[in-house]
Design a protein around this motif. Structure first.
Motif, PDB file in Angstrom:
ATOM      1  N   LEU A   1       0.831  -1.205   0.000  1.00 28.72           N
ATOM      2  CA  LEU A   1       0.000   0.000   0.000  1.00 28.72           C
ATOM      3  C   LEU A   1       0.865   1.254   0.000  1.00 28.72           C
ATOM      4  CD1 LEU A   1      -2.758  -0.929   2.571  1.00 28.72           C
ATOM      5  CD2 LEU A   1      -3.183  -0.120   0.257  1.00 28.72           C
ATOM      6  N   LEU A   2       1.875   1.242   0.867  1.00 33.72           N
ATOM      7  CA  LEU A   2       2.735   2.416   0.966  1.00 33.72           C
ATOM      8  C   LEU A   2       3.475   2.628  -0.356  1.00 33.72           C
ATOM      9  CD1 LEU A   2       4.092   2.111   4.592  1.00 33.72           C
ATOM     10  CD2 LEU A   2       2.473   3.765   3.704  1.00 33.72           C
ATOM     11  N   GLN A   3       3.912   1.528  -0.931  1.00 31.11           N
ATOM     12  CA  GLN A   3       4.579   1.601  -2.228  1.00 31.11           C
ATOM     13  C   GLN A   3       3.659   2.248  -3.260  1.00 31.11           C
ATOM     14  OE1 GLN A   3       7.202  -1.562  -2.316  1.00 31.11           O
ATOM     15  NE2 GLN A   3       8.345   0.307  -2.710  1.00 31.11           N
ATOM     16  N   THR A   4       2.402   1.812  -3.248  1.00 31.26           N
ATOM     17  CA  THR A   4       1.431   2.317  -4.212  1.00 31.26           C
ATOM     18  C   THR A   4       1.296   3.829  -4.133  1.00 31.26           C
ATOM     19  OG1 THR A   4       0.214   0.337  -3.624  1.00 31.26           O
ATOM     20  CG2 THR A   4      -0.857   1.847  -5.133  1.00 31.26           C
ATOM     21  N   VAL A   5       1.340   4.362  -2.914  1.00 26.70           N
ATOM     22  CA  VAL A   5       1.155   5.809  -2.799  1.00 26.70           C
ATOM     23  C   VAL A   5       2.492   6.541  -2.767  1.00 26.70           C
ATOM     24  CG1 VAL A   5      -1.068   5.618  -1.643  1.00 26.70           C
ATOM     25  CG2 VAL A   5       1.017   5.718  -0.271  1.00 26.70           C
ATOM     26  N   GLY A   6       3.577   5.809  -2.954  1.00 29.70           N
ATOM     27  CA  GLY A   6       4.880   6.453  -3.084  1.00 29.70           C
ATOM     28  C   GLY A   6       5.571   6.758  -1.776  1.00 29.70           C
ATOM     29  N   ILE A   7       5.391   5.886  -0.791  1.00 35.46           N
ATOM     30  CA  ILE A   7       6.115   6.067   0.468  1.00 35.46           C
ATOM     31  C   ILE A   7       6.903   4.792   0.741  1.00 35.46           C
ATOM     32  CG2 ILE A   7       5.796   6.176   2.988  1.00 35.46           C
ATOM     33  CD1 ILE A   7       3.684   8.270   2.485  1.00 35.46           C
ATOM     34  N   GLY A   8       8.179   4.966   1.098  1.00 33.11           N
ATOM     35  CA  GLY A   8       9.052   3.808   1.284  1.00 33.11           C
ATOM     36  C   GLY A   8       8.602   2.944   2.446  1.00 33.11           C
TER      37      GLY A   8
ATOM     38  N   ALA B   1      -9.722  16.835  -0.383  1.00 31.53           N
ATOM     39  CA  ALA B   1      -8.527  16.027  -0.136  1.00 31.53           C
ATOM     40  C   ALA B   1      -7.219  16.732  -0.488  1.00 31.53           C
ATOM     41  CB  ALA B   1      -8.625  14.715  -0.890  1.00 31.53           C
ATOM     42  N   VAL B   2      -7.261  17.722  -1.374  1.00 33.26           N
ATOM     43  CA  VAL B   2      -5.996  18.360  -1.734  1.00 33.26           C
ATOM     44  C   VAL B   2      -5.943  19.836  -1.339  1.00 33.26           C
ATOM     45  CG1 VAL B   2      -5.516  16.761  -3.623  1.00 33.26           C
ATOM     46  CG2 VAL B   2      -6.785  18.855  -4.087  1.00 33.26           C
ATOM     47  N   SER B   3      -7.013  20.332  -0.733  1.00 38.70           N
ATOM     48  CA  SER B   3      -7.091  21.780  -0.467  1.00 38.70           C
ATOM     49  C   SER B   3      -6.008  22.270   0.467  1.00 38.70           C
ATOM     50  CB  SER B   3      -8.441  22.134   0.149  1.00 38.70           C
ATOM     51  OG  SER B   3      -9.455  21.551  -0.600  1.00 38.70           O
ATOM     52  N   ALA B   4      -5.534  21.406   1.381  1.00 38.01           N
ATOM     53  CA  ALA B   4      -4.563  21.861   2.370  1.00 38.01           C
ATOM     54  C   ALA B   4      -3.135  21.744   1.856  1.00 38.01           C
ATOM     55  CB  ALA B   4      -4.733  21.060   3.657  1.00 38.01           C
ATOM     56  N   LEU B   5      -2.970  21.299   0.632  1.00 40.18           N
ATOM     57  CA  LEU B   5      -1.612  21.048   0.132  1.00 40.18           C
ATOM     58  C   LEU B   5      -1.122  22.159  -0.786  1.00 40.18           C
ATOM     59  CD1 LEU B   5      -2.154  17.283  -0.797  1.00 40.18           C
ATOM     60  CD2 LEU B   5      -1.258  18.202   1.344  1.00 40.18           C
ATOM     61  N   ASP B   6       0.171  22.268  -0.911  1.00 40.37           N
ATOM     62  CA  ASP B   6       0.780  23.199  -1.862  1.00 40.37           C
ATOM     63  C   ASP B   6       0.342  22.845  -3.273  1.00 40.37           C
ATOM     64  OD1 ASP B   6       2.192  24.693  -0.176  1.00 40.37           O
ATOM     65  OD2 ASP B   6       4.081  23.602  -0.404  1.00 40.37           O
ATOM     66  N   VAL B   7       0.358  23.844  -4.135  1.00 43.09           N
ATOM     67  CA  VAL B   7      -0.136  23.605  -5.484  1.00 43.09           C
ATOM     68  C   VAL B   7       0.646  22.495  -6.184  1.00 43.09           C
ATOM     69  CG1 VAL B   7      -0.576  24.652  -7.715  1.00 43.09           C
ATOM     70  CG2 VAL B   7      -0.933  25.961  -5.642  1.00 43.09           C
ATOM     71  N   SER B   8       1.973  22.477  -6.028  1.00 43.73           N
ATOM     72  CA  SER B   8       2.768  21.456  -6.704  1.00 43.73           C
ATOM     73  C   SER B   8       2.427  20.063  -6.167  1.00 43.73           C
ATOM     74  CB  SER B   8       4.249  21.737  -6.530  1.00 43.73           C
ATOM     75  OG  SER B   8       4.576  21.741  -5.165  1.00 43.73           O
ATOM     76  N   ILE B   9       2.217  19.989  -4.848  1.00 48.24           N
ATOM     77  CA  ILE B   9       1.882  18.707  -4.224  1.00 48.24           C
ATOM     78  C   ILE B   9       0.470  18.305  -4.622  1.00 48.24           C
ATOM     79  CG2 ILE B   9       1.811  17.453  -2.031  1.00 48.24           C
ATOM     80  CD1 ILE B   9       4.492  18.614  -2.355  1.00 48.24           C
ATOM     81  N   GLN B  10      -0.405  19.329  -4.739  1.00 51.99           N
ATOM     82  CA  GLN B  10      -1.791  19.071  -5.153  1.00 51.99           C
ATOM     83  C   GLN B  10      -1.820  18.295  -6.444  1.00 51.99           C
ATOM     84  OE1 GLN B  10      -4.258  22.485  -5.770  1.00 51.99           O
ATOM     85  NE2 GLN B  10      -4.692  22.738  -3.606  1.00 51.99           N
ATOM     86  N   ALA B  11      -1.022  18.747  -7.412  1.00 53.48           N
ATOM     87  CA  ALA B  11      -1.005  18.098  -8.716  1.00 53.48           C
ATOM     88  C   ALA B  11      -0.548  16.654  -8.580  1.00 53.48           C
ATOM     89  CB  ALA B  11      -0.087  18.858  -9.659  1.00 53.48           C
ATOM     90  N   GLN B  12       0.496  16.445  -7.780  1.00 56.78           N
ATOM     91  CA  GLN B  12       0.993  15.081  -7.573  1.00 56.78           C
ATOM     92  C   GLN B  12      -0.086  14.183  -6.996  1.00 56.78           C
ATOM     93  OE1 GLN B  12       4.399  14.958  -5.049  1.00 56.78           O
ATOM     94  NE2 GLN B  12       5.589  16.384  -6.301  1.00 56.78           N
ATOM     95  N   VAL B  13      -0.741  14.688  -5.955  1.00 57.42           N
ATOM     96  CA  VAL B  13      -1.743  13.870  -5.279  1.00 57.42           C
ATOM     97  C   VAL B  13      -2.942  13.607  -6.202  1.00 57.42           C
ATOM     98  CG1 VAL B  13      -3.345  13.773  -3.331  1.00 57.42           C
ATOM     99  CG2 VAL B  13      -1.006  14.538  -2.975  1.00 57.42           C
ATOM    100  N   LEU B  14      -3.333  14.648  -6.964  1.00 53.09           N
ATOM    101  CA  LEU B  14      -4.444  14.458  -7.900  1.00 53.09           C
ATOM    102  C   LEU B  14      -4.114  13.397  -8.936  1.00 53.09           C
ATOM    103  CD1 LEU B  14      -5.702  18.078  -8.580  1.00 53.09           C
ATOM    104  CD2 LEU B  14      -6.938  16.228  -7.457  1.00 53.09           C
ATOM    105  N   ASN B  15      -2.887  13.461  -9.445  1.00 43.87           N
ATOM    106  CA  ASN B  15      -2.491  12.461 -10.434  1.00 43.87           C
ATOM    107  C   ASN B  15      -2.465  11.072  -9.825  1.00 43.87           C
ATOM    108  OD1 ASN B  15      -2.327  14.310 -12.472  1.00 43.87           O
ATOM    109  ND2 ASN B  15      -0.148  14.734 -12.136  1.00 43.87           N
ATOM    110  N   LEU B  16      -1.997  11.020  -8.570  1.00 41.39           N
ATOM    111  CA  LEU B  16      -1.990   9.739  -7.862  1.00 41.39           C
ATOM    112  C   LEU B  16      -3.419   9.188  -7.738  1.00 41.39           C
ATOM    113  CD1 LEU B  16      -0.500   7.600  -6.075  1.00 41.39           C
ATOM    114  CD2 LEU B  16      -1.006   9.070  -4.138  1.00 41.39           C
ATOM    115  N   LEU B  17      -4.334  10.076  -7.372  1.00 40.58           N
ATOM    116  CA  LEU B  17      -5.729   9.651  -7.214  1.00 40.58           C
ATOM    117  C   LEU B  17      -6.285   9.105  -8.535  1.00 40.58           C
ATOM    118  CD1 LEU B  17      -7.191  12.466  -4.929  1.00 40.58           C
ATOM    119  CD2 LEU B  17      -6.955  10.051  -4.336  1.00 40.58           C
TER     120      LEU B  17
END
Lengths: 307, 332
Positions: free
Chosen positions: B139-146, B183-199
């Motif tokens: 699961l962690l791998q899937t979301v990009g956490i070691g 889900a992404v409102s509290a994140l920086d814009v650059s991180i927002q894009a990453q998380v949205l793409n992940l979703l």
């Protein structure tokens, strides 16, 4: 953790210096000549001089202070004027353990009642049980111990004859004083737990837990209570420390020979070495309890460790 | 493609009592969500947009029964969630998950990442005890956490990482529907894009259906298939993303969309529609159309009669406004 304990231990040093200084100076700040007080009113000039010499009152103040602290570290807090026994002996053979027991049972009772009431109130916010519990807590906090103690004696000892009125021997003797001393604490802990729980219960991680399908009970005890407990521990520690410092009133009402009563009696008898000694011991105990609270605090709140 | 309804919300109402008065009785209600109905089809992303306090988050929570709705039906896979008892609902939670807005508040500070994930796996009995550790790693791998970070506490991660953990947690029980509450409102814009793409990636991989709650129209345009616009606890417009963005029909939607800044230099400058006044109180909302107090097109009738949702086109584009009674209105 180890570094933290060492650092925290060093922080107690200035506190201890302050405490000893205050206790030491007490002797010199009270009106009158200490030698006169100790030797009694009928002592003549030669006896007084002898007394001063014995007590080292002719030495410079700082020397007296260092001698006092030196002796205290070695466990010598002087001799009681009243009983002629060593102050430490008087305090440690009996008194302190009675007070410790009283404070401990009182705190345990306060924690148990307080936590249960707090949790019930928080999980049923604004319900009948919440409102009534909080009203009871308000009473518990506002009732002075001497009144509560006397009322308990009146109902349970005099009228019903269930418990003895005074003393500290069997568990029957302990019930009323422990109730007296625990009520206020229970009320404070209940209110603290309630507000702390309410704050925690409003967090998204509680909703997360519910969303996972965690059972309501587990959410409350595992997820909410553990996080809500942090401020409660501080209160419990402070309560316990205060009680150790002599539940003066409760001990007097129930004629229990603990530390609190010792102070009162000694003051009345002008037994200054005894008063000094007891105050010093109480102060040290308070510092120790606070020290333990700080460590417990860290154990439950892992986040403090990082900062 | 035949569409299968996964979630059907019918006449959902969520009123919160306001306690007050001498005896702490209920003196009034906040009508956070007032009679809304919509459908979410399997595999799509439906966004709910609107200003703060319009009831969009409440809708999300009501669907999960994190708050108990006042009335209505919530059909999930044909089963009414509001009819389930507590034990059955706990089982059902396996299929419906939520990702919260604030990644700092949505993870228990006293649990390690592994404990957070394993708890969900254990309760819903997703995999056997032995496989749990492996599943957490995956699961962690899937979301990009070691995987080496799984014994850390939430405070040791950044906001973006925490949100990834929140996503991993939501996915751990193999849900069908995930509600992303800002889900992404509290994140920086650059991180927002990453998380949205992940979703988006995860949606493809696990055939997820999203109910995406947001106030950010840019984000919504990026991720949704269909959009629901809410105002003061009511749905004012609902439709296919392209249809709704190209041709908004409700005056409120038009005002909302006109507020999106454009970055195309050549494009004709849109006229910004500025609404007057504030959103009225949901305790005592205006009669008739709730938007009439701020609507530039308000007629007498709007203050008395509540508009129905009128169908506007074949792509299920509907809006609740009297102007639209006879089909699309020509605003030009």
């Amino acid at each position: 953790m180890f570094v933290f304990i060492i650092r925290r231990l060093f922080q107690t040093i200035p506190v201890m210096i302050g405490v000893t200084l205050a206790v030491f100076l007490m002797m010199h700040l009270i009106p009158g000549d200490p030698a006169q007080i100790m030797a009694g009113e009928r002592a003549d000039e030669a006896q007084l001089e002898q007394m001063r010499e014995n007590l080292g009152l002719n030495d410079p103040l700082y020397q007296q202070y260092f001698r006092y602290v030196g002796n205290a570290i070695q466990g010598d807090l002087g001799t009681s004027i009243r009983t002629d026994r060593a102050v430490t002996e008087e305090i440690f053979t009996n008194r302190i353990w009675i007070t410790f027991e009283l404070a401990l049972y009182g705190t345990v009772l306060a924690v148990i009642l307080g936590l249960i009431a707090g949790i019930i109130s928080a999980t049923r916010k604004y319900s009948f049980s919440d409102v009534s519990l909080m009203i009871v807590a308000l009473f518990g906090m506002s009732m002075p111990n001497f009144w509560l103690g006397i009322m308990l004696i009146y109902f349970f000892s005099v009228n019903l004859g269930w418990f003895p009125t005074i003393g500290w021997e069997s568990w029957k003797h302990m019930v009323l004083p422990v109730l007296t001393i625990g009520t206020g604490g229970a009320a404070i802990i209940a209110r603290m737990t309630r507000s702390s729980m309410l704050e925690v219960l409003d967090n998204d991680y509680i909703r997360t837990a519910y969303a996972k399908g965690v059972h309501d009970r587990v959410v409350i005890y595992k997820h909410a209570l553990r996080n809500a407990l942090v401020p409660v521990v501080t209160i419990v520690g402070l309560q316990f420390g205060t009680l150790l410092g002599g539940a003066v009133i409760t001990e007097t009402v129930f004629a229990i020979n603990g530390l609190g009563r010792l102070v009162v009696d000694s003051i009345r008898m002008r037994d200054f070495p005894m008063v000094q000694g007891t105050i010093l011991v109480c102060a040290v105990l308070f510092v120790v309890v606070n020290f333990i609270v700080d460590i417990t605090y860290r154990l439950i709140n892992k986040r403090i460790e990082l900062n | 493609m035949s569409k299968k309804a996964l979630l059907e919300v019918n006449n959902l109402k969520q009123y919160f009592p306001i306690k007050g008065g001498l005896f702490g009785g209920t003196v009034n209600h906040v009508k956070a969500v007032d009679d809304i109905s919509f459908v979410v089809y399997e595999g799509e992303t439906v966004s709910v947009v609107g200003e703060s306090g319009c009831g969009k988050s409440t809708t999300g929570r009501a669907i999960l029964r994190l708050d108990d709705p006042t009335s209505g039906d919530i059909l999930f896979d044909g089963e009414n969630l509001l009819g389930l008892n507590k034990a059955k609902m706990r089982k059902k939670r396996k299929d419906l998950q939520i990702i919260f807005q604030d990644p700092y508040a949505s993870l228990n500070p006293r649990q390690t990442v592994r404990q957070i994930l394993e708890e969900a796996l254990e309760i819903q009995n997703v995999v056997s005890r032995k496989e749990r550790r492996q599943k957490v790693e995956d699961l962690l791998q899937t979301v990009g956490i070691g995987a080496h970070q799984m014994d850390r506490y939430p405070h040791e991660f950044s906001g973006g990482q925490r949100q990834r953990i929140g996503i991993a947690r939501a996915l751990s029980v193999d849900p069908k529907l995930v509600i992303c509450d800002e889900a992404v409102s509290a994140l920086d814009v650059s991180i927002q894009a990453q998380v949205l793409n992940l979703l988006k990636e995860l949606q493809q991989k696990f055939q997820l259906t999203y109910l995406f709650i947001s106030h950010d129209l840019g984000v919504v345009r990026h991720i949704s298939d269909r959009i629901i616009v809410m105002y003061l606890g009511k749905i004012v417009e609902i439709g296919d993303k392209d249809s709704l963005f190209e041709n908004p029909q409700h005056p409120y939607t038009r005002a909302l969309l006109s507020a999106i800044p454009s970055i195309n230099v050549g494009e004709k400058k849109k006229e910004r529609i500025i609404l007057k006044g504030d959103v009225p109180s949901p305790i005592d909302p205006p009669a008739g159309c709730r938007f009439h107090t701020r609507c530039p097109y308000a007629m007498d009738r709007c203050a008395v009669e509540e508009p129905k949702l009128h169908s506007l086109s074949e792509v299920e584009h509907k809006a609740a406004c009297h102007l639209l009674e006879d089909g699309p209105y020509d605003y030009s």
